[in-house]
Design a protein around this motif. Sequence first.
Motif, PDB file in Angstrom:
ATOM      1  N   PHE A  32      -3.449   8.437  -5.402  1.00 54.40           N
ATOM      2  CA  PHE A  32      -2.219   8.591  -4.624  1.00 54.40           C
ATOM      3  C   PHE A  32      -1.010   8.063  -5.420  1.00 54.40           C
ATOM      4  N   GLY A  33       0.120   8.754  -5.247  1.00 52.12           N
ATOM      5  CA  GLY A  33       1.393   8.243  -5.746  1.00 52.12           C
ATOM      6  C   GLY A  33       1.702   8.533  -7.195  1.00 52.12           C
ATOM      7  N   ARG A  34       0.949   9.414  -7.855  1.00 55.52           N
ATOM      8  CA  ARG A  34       1.249   9.729  -9.249  1.00 55.52           C
ATOM      9  C   ARG A  34       2.608  10.413  -9.336  1.00 55.52           C
ATOM     10  N   ARG A  35       3.476   9.883 -10.180  1.00 60.37           N
ATOM     11  CA  ARG A  35       4.848  10.393 -10.240  1.00 60.37           C
ATOM     12  C   ARG A  35       4.900  11.846 -10.719  1.00 60.37           C
TER      13      ARG A  35
ATOM     14  N   ARG B 257       0.852  -1.203   0.000  1.00 55.88           N
ATOM     15  CA  ARG B 257       0.000   0.000   0.000  1.00 55.88           C
ATOM     16  C   ARG B 257       0.883   1.247   0.000  1.00 55.88           C
ATOM     17  N   TYR B 258       0.527   2.229  -0.807  1.00 56.33           N
ATOM     18  CA  TYR B 258       1.226   3.518  -0.811  1.00 56.33           C
ATOM     19  C   TYR B 258       1.134   4.123   0.587  1.00 56.33           C
TER      20      TYR B 258
ATOM     21  N   GLU C 130      -2.421  11.312   0.907  1.00 56.26           N
ATOM     22  CA  GLU C 130      -2.346  12.620   0.281  1.00 56.26           C
ATOM     23  C   GLU C 130      -3.631  13.398   0.575  1.00 56.26           C
TER      24      GLU C 130
ATOM     25  N   SER D 208       4.402  13.944  -7.674  1.00 56.21           N
ATOM     26  CA  SER D 208       5.265  13.690  -6.522  1.00 56.21           C
ATOM     27  C   SER D 208       6.541  14.527  -6.640  1.00 56.21           C
TER      28      SER D 208
END
Length: 427
Positions: free
Chosen positions: A20-23, A7-8, A12, A26
């Motif tokens: 969540f976690g889109r590069r 899991r991230y 956010e 980030s």
Amino acid sequence: MGNNSGRYPLWELLERPSTFGRREYSAVRAEGTRVLFADGRWRQCATSGLWNVNLGYGNRAVAEAVHTALLESSYFSLFRSGHEPAVAASRALLDVCGPEHFGRVVHSTSGSAANDLTMKLARQYWALHRQFRRRVVVGLKGSYHGLTYGSHGLTGMSLGQSYYGVDQRLIRHVSHEDPAELEELLRAEGEQIAAVVVEPVLGTGALPLPEPMLAALARLRAEYGFLLVADEVATGFGRTGSYFASQNWPEPPDIMLASKGMTNGTCAAAAVVVSHAVCDVFDRHDAALTHAETQAGAPPTCAAILATIEEMERLRALEQAAAVTAELDGLLAELAAHPLVAGDNGLGCFRALRLGVNGADLPEQAVRRVMDEVREAGALVSAGPSRLQLAPALVYRDADLELLAAALRTGLDRSAEWLLDGEATGA
């Protein structure tokens, strides 16, 4: 103990877990007015972080001042005590706010907490006058004051207040542009109104208070006696042209809030700046205000406040901001001809492009897609109600503006392809 779930790990804020976690969202590092993201791309920042990095990323003077304070004192509390860094920072803040009118600073850690604090202070002020019914606080429709329980209630946007059980029984909201609603409320409940809290420019949408509203606030305060509060969390520290937007009002507010630009984004800080007249009431009764925050006014934060004020002077930030404003005026005038642009609003380096198609404002999801197109084209802007919001650093240079302009043109053109070629504007 490691997390092996896959899991991230970061929750956010204000986003759904599926995003969540889109590069490309980030951030990795920042320099000046650009930010590097995990997808390997630098993007031109036209948001000043969250409207708080007014002097650009990586200002060495502010960073070194914080570094020195961490080594020399690390931490002092303001619980039932004071310390010299906080006294010095308070004096410096009063100097730029106007020491002839303002007398003390209450340190806080966020704009949200500062709004909570202000509502408590206003209610206690009237209790000290033995006017115990004066507990109602008035905000403006469409305003944003934060998301802690008190400030969430004062916020004039629909952001799940009933869903979260936010208590708004002692809160009222009136139009930001039509004084008639405030006058009607005061005729009905004037003896219960403790304070009227306004953003000089509504942060969500960059909507300045019209001159008739400002004149009415001064007239109605004289008639009904409420405290007038300027929430300058977003507009302070040069964002709208002067140090504080309320310095251009017909009369100064009784209480003023500052936060975002106060440490150039380096420390969690806010200040509630209180007039001599309000301080006098607390002094006369020798009354303690029941509010305190562990990290409020800590030495590193105070060092950042002092250094930021000094850098504002050294960099002649207000003069630079005037030049940036003139360039923004030209850019917005040029973009007015674009088929997706329905107008613009705002002051200084706090602006917004209103978006629409065939006379209809763009809905939220469409605006976010346009924002993403601008981001893909190389610039960071924020989404507001049917708007793209622009809050560039006060120290933008010509090259920064050129990068922003190119990204806006490209992003709008790409958006027009899918918006004007038959896609529903609610996409």
